[in-house]
Design a protein around this motif. Structure first.
Motif, mmCIF file in Angstrom:
data_model
loop_
_atom_site.group_PDB
_atom_site.id
_atom_site.type_symbol
_atom_site.label_atom_id
_atom_site.label_comp_id
_atom_site.label_asym_id
_atom_site.label_seq_id
_atom_site.Cartn_x
_atom_site.Cartn_y
_atom_site.Cartn_z
ATOM 1 N N PHE A 43 -27.279 37.491 27.844
ATOM 2 C CA PHE A 43 -26.145 36.613 27.598
ATOM 3 C C PHE A 43 -25.761 36.649 26.117
ATOM 4 C CE2 PHE A 43 -24.245 32.454 26.683
ATOM 5 C CZ PHE A 43 -23.278 32.377 27.668
ATOM 6 N N ALA A 44 -26.753 36.579 25.241
ATOM 7 C CA ALA A 44 -26.486 36.599 23.798
ATOM 8 C C ALA A 44 -25.839 37.912 23.371
ATOM 9 C CB ALA A 44 -27.770 36.360 23.017
ATOM 10 N N ASN A 45 -26.196 39.011 24.034
ATOM 11 C CA ASN A 45 -25.579 40.294 23.718
ATOM 12 C C ASN A 45 -24.102 40.301 24.093
ATOM 13 O OD1 ASN A 45 -25.089 43.406 24.927
ATOM 14 N ND2 ASN A 45 -26.027 43.278 22.909
ATOM 15 N N TRP A 46 -23.788 39.754 25.258
ATOM 16 C CA TRP A 46 -22.383 39.620 25.661
ATOM 17 C C TRP A 46 -21.624 38.730 24.675
ATOM 18 C CZ3 TRP A 46 -19.231 41.792 29.283
ATOM 19 C CH2 TRP A 46 -19.827 42.576 30.265
ATOM 20 N N VAL A 47 -22.244 37.656 24.235
ATOM 21 C CA VAL A 47 -21.604 36.747 23.286
ATOM 22 C C VAL A 47 -21.343 37.463 21.964
ATOM 23 C CG1 VAL A 47 -21.930 34.665 21.874
ATOM 24 C CG2 VAL A 47 -22.489 34.631 24.326
ATOM 25 N N ALA A 48 -22.321 38.220 21.475
ATOM 26 C CA ALA A 48 -22.152 38.939 20.209
ATOM 27 C C ALA A 48 -21.012 39.951 20.302
ATOM 28 C CB ALA A 48 -23.456 39.639 19.832
ATOM 29 N N LYS A 49 -20.977 40.714 21.383
ATOM 30 C CA LYS A 49 -19.902 41.694 21.561
ATOM 31 C C LYS A 49 -18.535 41.010 21.633
ATOM 32 C CE LYS A 49 -22.427 45.432 23.925
ATOM 33 N NZ LYS A 49 -21.968 46.538 23.066
ATOM 34 N N THR A 50 -18.478 39.889 22.348
ATOM 35 C CA THR A 50 -17.216 39.178 22.495
ATOM 36 C C THR A 50 -16.787 38.550 21.175
ATOM 37 O OG1 THR A 50 -17.768 38.757 24.804
ATOM 38 C CG2 THR A 50 -16.023 37.413 23.841
ATOM 39 N N ALA A 51 -17.734 38.015 20.420
ATOM 40 C CA ALA A 51 -17.413 37.452 19.111
ATOM 41 C C ALA A 51 -16.915 38.538 18.160
ATOM 42 C CB ALA A 51 -18.642 36.751 18.531
ATOM 43 N N ASN A 52 -17.500 39.722 18.228
ATOM 44 C CA ASN A 52 -17.016 40.835 17.404
ATOM 45 C C ASN A 52 -15.606 41.242 17.807
ATOM 46 O OD1 ASN A 52 -19.060 41.521 15.459
ATOM 47 N ND2 ASN A 52 -20.358 42.154 17.156
ATOM 48 N N LEU A 53 -15.321 41.251 19.108
ATOM 49 C CA LEU A 53 -13.969 41.531 19.581
ATOM 50 C C LEU A 53 -13.000 40.472 19.064
ATOM 51 C CD1 LEU A 53 -11.968 43.030 21.525
ATOM 52 C CD2 LEU A 53 -12.745 41.449 23.311
ATOM 53 N N LEU A 54 -13.398 39.235 19.145
ATOM 54 C CA LEU A 54 -12.563 38.111 18.738
ATOM 55 C C LEU A 54 -12.266 38.158 17.242
ATOM 56 C CD1 LEU A 54 -11.269 35.461 19.754
ATOM 57 C CD2 LEU A 54 -13.500 34.360 19.470
ATOM 58 N N GLN A 55 -13.300 38.368 16.445
ATOM 59 C CA GLN A 55 -13.146 38.347 14.993
ATOM 60 C C GLN A 55 -12.538 39.640 14.456
ATOM 61 O OE1 GLN A 55 -16.125 36.715 11.836
ATOM 62 N NE2 GLN A 55 -16.772 38.814 12.237
ATOM 63 N N LEU A 58 -9.213 41.188 17.409
ATOM 64 C CA LEU A 58 -8.172 40.192 17.643
ATOM 65 C C LEU A 58 -7.826 39.387 16.396
ATOM 66 C CD1 LEU A 58 -9.414 38.878 21.117
ATOM 67 C CD2 LEU A 58 -7.740 40.688 20.649
ATOM 68 N N SER A 59 -8.573 39.617 15.310
ATOM 69 C CA SER A 59 -8.307 38.995 13.997
ATOM 70 C C SER A 59 -8.298 37.466 14.045
ATOM 71 C CB SER A 59 -6.964 39.498 13.431
ATOM 72 O OG SER A 59 -6.981 40.893 13.286
ATOM 73 N N ALA A 60 -9.136 36.893 14.904
ATOM 74 C CA ALA A 60 -9.231 35.438 14.982
ATOM 75 C C ALA A 60 -10.018 34.891 13.804
ATOM 76 C CB ALA A 60 -9.890 35.024 16.289
ATOM 77 N N GLU A 61 -9.617 33.722 13.339
ATOM 78 C CA GLU A 61 -10.253 33.086 12.188
ATOM 79 C C GLU A 61 -10.687 31.670 12.549
ATOM 80 O OE1 GLU A 61 -7.343 33.112 9.128
ATOM 81 O OE2 GLU A 61 -7.456 35.285 8.805
ATOM 82 N N PRO A 62 -11.640 31.109 11.792
ATOM 83 C CA PRO A 62 -12.034 29.721 12.045
ATOM 84 C C PRO A 62 -10.827 28.795 12.022
ATOM 85 C CG PRO A 62 -13.576 30.751 10.530
ATOM 86 C CD PRO A 62 -12.459 31.731 10.727
ATOM 87 N N GLY A 63 -10.771 27.923 13.011
ATOM 88 C CA GLY A 63 -9.653 26.993 13.121
ATOM 89 C C GLY A 63 -8.543 27.471 14.037
ATOM 90 N N ASP A 64 -8.520 28.777 14.355
ATOM 91 C CA ASP A 64 -7.536 29.256 15.321
ATOM 92 C C ASP A 64 -7.800 28.629 16.680
ATOM 93 O OD1 ASP A 64 -6.271 30.832 13.476
ATOM 94 O OD2 ASP A 64 -7.024 32.749 14.231
ATOM 95 N N ARG A 65 -6.749 28.543 17.476
ATOM 96 C CA ARG A 65 -6.854 27.906 18.793
ATOM 97 C C ARG A 65 -6.702 28.961 19.881
ATOM 98 N NH1 ARG A 65 -6.811 22.628 18.943
ATOM 99 N NH2 ARG A 65 -6.781 21.535 20.947
ATOM 100 N N LEU A 66 -7.685 29.012 20.782
ATOM 101 C CA LEU A 66 -7.675 29.968 21.884
ATOM 102 C C LEU A 66 -7.522 29.219 23.197
ATOM 103 C CD1 LEU A 66 -10.012 33.019 22.379
ATOM 104 C CD2 LEU A 66 -9.762 31.366 24.220
ATOM 105 N N SER A 84 -17.453 29.590 19.651
ATOM 106 C CA SER A 84 -18.313 28.806 18.771
ATOM 107 C C SER A 84 -18.889 29.661 17.650
ATOM 108 C CB SER A 84 -19.451 28.180 19.588
ATOM 109 O OG SER A 84 -20.345 27.469 18.756
ATOM 110 N N SER A 85 -19.208 30.904 17.949
ATOM 111 C CA SER A 85 -19.784 31.809 16.949
ATOM 112 C C SER A 85 -18.809 32.116 15.823
ATOM 113 C CB SER A 85 -20.215 33.115 17.620
ATOM 114 O OG SER A 85 -21.178 32.889 18.626
ATOM 115 N N VAL A 86 -17.521 32.221 16.167
ATOM 116 C CA VAL A 86 -16.495 32.575 15.181
ATOM 117 C C VAL A 86 -15.917 31.350 14.493
ATOM 118 C CG1 VAL A 86 -14.252 33.727 14.877
ATOM 119 C CG2 VAL A 86 -15.925 34.671 16.484
ATOM 120 N N GLY A 87 -15.956 30.194 15.178
ATOM 121 C CA GLY A 87 -15.332 28.989 14.649
ATOM 122 C C GLY A 87 -13.953 28.752 15.220
ATOM 123 N N VAL A 88 -13.646 29.441 16.320
ATOM 124 C CA VAL A 88 -12.370 29.290 17.000
ATOM 125 C C VAL A 88 -12.451 28.105 17.969
ATOM 126 C CG1 VAL A 88 -10.848 30.390 18.712
ATOM 127 C CG2 VAL A 88 -11.723 31.701 16.761
#
Length: 251
Positions: A43-55, A58-66, A84-88
Motif C-alpha cells: 500500500f505504501a508503495n502505491w501511495v509513494a508512486k501516486t504522490a510522485n505522480l501528483l507532485q 501533475l505539478s500539485a502543491e501544498p494547499g491545492d484542492r483535489l 496527505s503526503s503532498v499536502g494537497v
C-alpha cells in the motif's frame, strides 16, 4: 503510532517502519468478484508512486484542492494518503469546477470535466487495470503510475495544521484527521491486529474513518467491501469468518 504522527501520511510511515508485511487493506467488489489484499508495504508503495505522480507530473502543491470523485475502493484509499503526503486537500465528492485538479472514476467523468486543471481517470478494473480506451482529456492512472518512483520526498514540508480533507461539508487538518481517527478507533475498541469490515461508502467522515483512517491509526486493518449488498445469503458471515474480522460496520 508515534508522538510525531500528526498527519495520515505520518501514520502510514510509522506502520511501514513497524510492521511492513502485515495486511492493511483487503478490498472486495461484490459486483465483479474482485479481491485484493495489500500489505502495509505494498500500500505504501502505491501511495509513494501516486504522490510522485501528483507532485511531479501533475505539478500539485501544498494547499491545492483535489476533487476526489471515487467510490470506496483501495485505489481511493491510496489517493487519500497520497494527497496527505503532498499536502494537497482531498475534497471527497467535491465540486470539480472549484478544484485545482480532479481524480475521477469511470462513472463521474462528465462531472470531472468541469475542472480546468489536470484530470486523472481511474478505470477501477480488477488488478488496477487501465481503460480499454483512455477517456479524452484525462490521464489514465493505470498508465501513468507504474513508472513513478518507489520513494517519495515532498518538495516542501507538509503543515499538519493546514487543511487536508474535506468531506460532506466538513474540512479537517491533517492533525484533526489523526485525532478523530484515534478517537473513533478507541470508541469501537480497535487494537493492533484487529480487522474491521466496512461496507460504508467514502462519502462521509464515518465511511472514511471506518474504511481507512481508524484502522490505520490503531495498527489494525480494514476489509473494505464495495457492493456488499450483492452478497448471497450467508455470504457476509462467511467473509467475516474467512477474513478473521473482529469488528464490522456493514452499512
Amino acid at each position: 503510532m508515534t508522538a510525531s504522527d500528526r498527519t495520515p501520511a505520518d501514520l502510514l510511515r510509522s506502520a511501514l517502519a513497524q510492521e511492513p508485511a502485515r495486511p492493511l487493506v483487503t478490498f472486495y467488489d461484490d459486483a465483479t468478484g474482485e479481491r485484493v489484499e495489500l500489505s502495509v508495504a505494498t500500500f505504501a508503495n502505491w501511495v509513494a508512486k501516486t504522490a510522485n505522480l501528483l507532485q511531479g507530473e501533475l505539478s500539485a502543491e501544498p494547499g491545492d484542492r483535489l476533487a476526489l470523485l471515487l467510490p470506496a475502493h483501495w485505489q481511493s484509499a491510496v489517493w487519500l494518503l497520497a494527497c496527505s503526503s503532498v499536502g494537497v486537500v482531498a475534497d471527497v465528492g467535491g465540486d470539480a469546477s472549484r478544484a485545482d485538479l480532479v481524480v475521477s472514476g469511470p462513472d463521474t467523468l462528465e462531472e470531472a470535466r468541469a475542472c480546468s486543471g489536470e484530470r486523472v481517470a481511474l478505470a477501477l478494473r480488477p488488478l488496477g487495470g487501465r481503460f480499454p480506451q483512455p477517456p479524452a482529456g484525462f490521464a489514465d492512472y493505470a498508465v501513468e503510475v507504474p513508472g513513478q518512483g518507489d520513494q517519495f520526498v515532498p518538495y516542501a514540508p507538509v503543515d499538519p495544521h493546514a487543511a487536508a480533507l474535506a468531506v460532506a461539508g466538513t474540512e479537517l487538518s491533517g492533525t484533526q484527521v489523526v485525532e478523530r481517527a484515534l478517537h473513533d478507533a478507541a470508541g469501537v475498541g480497535l487494537a493492533p491486529g484487529a480487522r474491521l469490515l466496512s461496507g460504508q461508502a467514502y462519502d462521509s467522515w464515518d465511511g472514511l474513518s471506518n474504511g481507512l483512517y481508524a484502522p490505520l491509526a490503531a495498527g489494525a486493518s480494514v476489509v473494505l467491501c464495495r457492493n456488499l449488498g450483492r452478497l448471497a445469503d450467508g455470504g457476509l458471515e462467511k467473509r467475516v469468518e474467512s477474513e478473521r474480522v473482529t469488528h464490522s460496520v456493514a452499512h
